[in-house]
Design an enzyme around this catalytic site. Structure first.
Site, mmCIF file in Angstrom:
data_model
loop_
_atom_site.group_PDB
_atom_site.id
_atom_site.type_symbol
_atom_site.label_atom_id
_atom_site.label_comp_id
_atom_site.label_asym_id
_atom_site.label_seq_id
_atom_site.Cartn_x
_atom_site.Cartn_y
_atom_site.Cartn_z
ATOM 1 N N HIS A 190 -10.451 -4.610 11.138
ATOM 2 C CA HIS A 190 -11.126 -4.478 9.842
ATOM 3 C C HIS A 190 -12.442 -3.709 9.935
ATOM 4 O O HIS A 190 -13.278 -3.820 9.040
ATOM 5 C CB HIS A 190 -11.423 -5.865 9.263
ATOM 6 C CG HIS A 190 -10.237 -6.562 8.661
ATOM 7 N ND1 HIS A 190 -9.253 -7.136 9.413
ATOM 8 C CD2 HIS A 190 -9.888 -6.775 7.377
ATOM 9 C CE1 HIS A 190 -8.351 -7.679 8.613
ATOM 10 N NE2 HIS A 190 -8.714 -7.486 7.371
ATOM 11 N N GLU B 106 0.816 -1.215 0.000
ATOM 12 C CA GLU B 106 0.000 0.000 0.000
ATOM 13 C C GLU B 106 0.846 1.260 0.000
ATOM 14 O O GLU B 106 0.559 2.210 -0.741
ATOM 15 C CB GLU B 106 -0.946 0.014 1.210
ATOM 16 C CG GLU B 106 -2.150 -0.910 1.092
ATOM 17 C CD GLU B 106 -1.860 -2.360 1.441
ATOM 18 O OE1 GLU B 106 -0.700 -2.665 1.831
ATOM 19 O OE2 GLU B 106 -2.773 -3.192 1.345
#
Ligand SMILES: Cc1ncc(C[n+]2csc(CCOP(=O)(O)OP(=O)(O)O)c2C)c(N)n1
Ligand SMILES: [Mg+2]
Lengths: 333, 327
Positions: free
Chosen positions: B129, B60
């Protein structure tokens, strides 16, 4: 590209009990995961659930050589690692069901299994984030001067995260007794390693940091055990890190929500890999060597069945966490 | 008018902007061969090829930076994060590079880039998450922050975001991807920085965005039928810049306000809204503004605990009754 299995591996009659133990553990993991998959399909397990079916030899062979005081870190595909580290099937299944009796008291779920008493320190959901954390345990071991090791399990897709490289450099530079076990199952979700990595061989990444590394057939539990034994020895005796690449394969989809095959891999490839089943591999080898009668094998399977069914029943019957648990454990008081 | 999902509305926005402008490209994990982790980019690889629909390694920080660099030299990258939880690895490039470049170059180097992906909690994905990061990015001068609640807004706002010359953080709702709504056949855009009244009312203003628009609308229905109160639901749509005039106008009519958001309470979007309104609309307020947020804890896995942690219509109704001095 999984390394060819060593079909003609000769078994040592003196190690029959150990082979049996390894076989039982792999069967336990397989059966546990199959039942977890069923429970997920029935809606009794929620969220993301990543099964380990196909990869059993890696965790089973490698964790077999650890001591109780070593530290173990894993990613989110870690039901097996928790079980093999000694967390009961009951406590793992109850965690998947989100129950108060789960190993993380229902707050972590499938991706966040913890069992501090067993030195099993998670259960991490962000790819690569636990690699430096494991090296931190290695650092602490070195500071305290004990002969423990820290072990970190991660997928092959995690080696493209910066933290992997930062960590390997520090672990090599500071000589941290840490074993990095890359479980190369060839895919990160739907991306084949060769589509994401300039260098296919994960073990070669260690060269940049002058770190010891080995590639092993991850479908062969005995081969994994032996490679791990050398790495752990290197950690204990020489205080040096090792990168192990275990070539393995997952038989299920990335998670229970993902397709087993499709855009990214073919059914034929999957079937080819199933022919290398790590459990069948050891079972056949033992049978061929006259170490495992048909009745012994049947007894193993039956025994595991009882343990897993008990775990499912326990998970079902366990209570949900108390509502007040929502606010507990944000801080330690 | 065609009825399509929020997912397909985003897909249309990217497809149309890529057709319109050859400098637009999409980059991220699983956006190509796998057709998107949440299928938002379905069909784009086939239409635009691998040079414009780029599958990345799990890296990322790296690919966010590649996007920034490409934007600095004239491209218009759309960087997809599989979820915003993983964008934490890239926040250095978003905050230290993208948001700062135009300013610290004295206006020489704009960074026209969109960072997009799903945020917020889905179902039982647990602490790492299930996070709504709107206020993190809204804190940063140099970024624009958008969080659409409907298919119509999703498409129109994403098109504006791609055309904007500034870095735009575009937070989608993971739980909204299947939501259906009317989206016109003909081209349209929704401007950044404009809130939208999703339901008119005169008794209380409910300020919300993204997923909590649905929560507020549900609460509004029940307030009308069960409590005799007509709530005005104002969807912020863009969180930076914040459309204070629309809020002030609404408050001028309702004199009461509840802010609903999915994120944590501390330094949240609601805290900013309250700060603006207590200065700008002090004389219009008949009661302190209340907030409804996620419980101030990491998200638990257990489904009952998770439900208790999320903002609900019940909590909104309770807050409205308090600002109306009914309880
Ligand atoms: C930083 C980060 N990016 C993306 C994800 C989403 N994600 C979860 S697992 C996964 C694939 C990881 O593959 P690998 O490391 O090979 O492990 P495997 O699942 O094969 O065991 C991805 C992309 C994540 N959890 N964290
Ligand atoms: Mg993998």
């Amino acid at each position: 590209m999984t390394a060819a299995p060593e079909q003609d591996q000769t078994l040592d009659p003196g190690q029959r009990d150990e082979y049996l133990a390894l076989l039982r553990r792999m069967i336990l993991v397989r059966r546990f995961e199959e039942r977890a998959g069923e429970a997920y399909a029935q809606g009794r397990i929620g969220g993301f659930c990543h099964l380990y079916i196909g990869q059993e030899a890696v965790a089973t062979g490698s964790l077999a050589v650890l001591r109780a005081d070593d530290y173990v870190f894993a990613a989110y595909r870690e039901h097996a690692h928790a079980l093999l580290r000694g967390t009961s099937a009951r406590a793992v299944m109850a965690e998947l069901f989100g129950k108060a009796t789960g190993c993380s008291r229902g707050k972590g779920g499938s991706m966040h299994l913890f069992d501090a008493a067993n030195h099993f320190l998670g259960g991490h959901g962000i790819v690569g984030s636990h690699i430096p954390i494991a090296a931190g345990a290695g650092f602490a071991i070195k500071s305290r001067g004990t002969d423990q090791v820290a072990v970190c399990y991660f997928g092959e897709a995690a080696v493209n995260i910066g933290a992997f490289h930062e960590t390997l450099n520090m672990a090599a530079l500071w000589e941290l007794p840490t074993v990095f076990v890359c479980e190369n199952n060839r895919y990160g979700m739907g991306t084949a390693l060769e589509r994401a990595a300039a260098v296919y061989d994960v073990s070669r990444r260690a060269c940049s940091y002058d770190m010891a590394s080995e590639t092993v057939d991850g479908m062969n539990v005995l081969a994994v055990r032996d490679v791990m034994a050398r790495a752990v020895q290197r950690g204990r005796d020489e205080k040096l890190p090792t990168l192990i690449e275990a070539r393995t394969y997952r038989y299920m989809g990335h998670s229970m929500a993902d397709p087993i095959h499709g855009h990214y891999r073919t059914k034929i490839e999957l079937e080819e890999q199933k022919a290398l089943d790590p459990i069948a591999h050891l079972q056949h080898a033992m049978t061929a060597a006259g170490m495992l009668a048909e009745a012994d094998a049947a007894a193993l399977h039956a025994d595991v069945e009882v343990e897993v069914e008990d775990a499912v029943r326990f998970a079902e019957e366990s209570p949900d966490p108390d509502p007040a648990e929502l606010y507990a454990d944000v801080y330690r008081s | 008018m065609p009825v399509i999902t929020y997912r397909d509305a985003l897909n249309q926005a990217m497809r149309e902007e890529m057709q319109r402008d050859p400098t637009v490209f999409l980059m991220g994990e699983e956006v190509g061969v796998y057709q998107g982790a949440y299928k938002v980019s379905r069909g784009l690889l086939e239409e635009f090829g691998p040079q414009r629909v780029v599958d990345t390694p799990i890296a990322e920080l790296g690919f966010a930076g590649v996007g920034v660099g490409a934007a600095m030299v004239g491209m218009r990258p759309v960087i997809e994060f599989m979820t915003w939880n993983f964008a934490l690895l890239a926040i250095d490039q978003v905050v230290n590079s993208a948001a700062k470049m135009f300013y610290m170059s004295g206006g020489q180097v704009p960074v026209p880039i969109v960072f997009r992906g799903p945020g917020g909690a889905a179902l039982q994905l647990a602490a790492q998450h299930s996070q709504a990061f709107e206020s993190w990015y809204a804190h940063i001068p140099g970024l624009k922050v958008v969080a659409p609640a409907t298919p119509y807004d999703a498409k129109g706002l994403l098109k504006s975001a791609i055309r904007d010359d500034n870095p735009v953080v575009f937070l989608e709702g993971e739980m909204l991807y299947n939501m259906k709504g009317e989206v016109p056949e003909e081209e349209y855009i929704v401007p950044l920085g404009a809130a939208d009244v999703k339901r008119p009312g005169q008794d209380v203003t409910l300020v919300c965005h993204s997923k909590t628009v649905t929560v507020a609308l549900k609460a509004a229905e029940r307030l009308a039928t069960e409590h005799g109160l007509e709530a005005e639901v104002v969807d912020l749509r863009t969180l930076r810049p914040l459309d204070i005039p629309t809020l002030r106008e609404s408050l001028h009519r309702t004199n009461r306000c509840v802010v609903v958001e999915e994120g944590w309470p501390f330094c949240g979007i609601g805290a900013q809204v309250v700060d603006d309104l207590q200065r700008e609309a002090f004389d219009d307020l008949d009661a302190p503004i209340l907030r409804v947020t996620q419980a101030d804890v990491p998200m638990p896995y257990n489904k009952h605990l998770e439900r208790a942690a999320k903002p609900t219509p019940d909590q909104v109704i309770a807050a409205v009754r308090r600002v109306a001095y009914l309880d």
